[in-house]
Design a protein around this motif. Structure first.
Motif: not given
Length: 82
Positions: A35-46
């Protein structure tokens, strides 16, 4: 989490991937890491999209140029190589 730098988000993602690949984590902990990885991935994409928009704006202000999508540029290079 949006205050994390792109570099820090990538480092955290890499660390989480290594932890998950080892397979030593209990299921509950693995799910939390995922779940943390998914959040970090979204933040990185943004953050990457924001950087792309800023570069595009700067180019337009300077020379009226625009950014071409990377995939289209790669396709054009492959076509010219054939």
């Amino acid at each position: 989490m949006s205050d994390v730098s792109l570099e820090q988000a990538i480092q955290d993602l890499e660390r989480i991937v290594v932890e998950l690949e080892q397979g030593d984590l209990p299921l509950e902990q693995a799910l939390e890491k995922f779940e943390t990885a998914v959040k970090l991935s979204r933040v990185s994409q943004q953050k990457l999209q924001q950087a792309e928009q800023k570069v595009s704006q700067l180019l337009q202000q300077q020379d009226g140029e625009t950014l071409a999508p990377f995939a289209a540029e790669a396709d054009n290079n492959q076509a010219s190589d054939a």
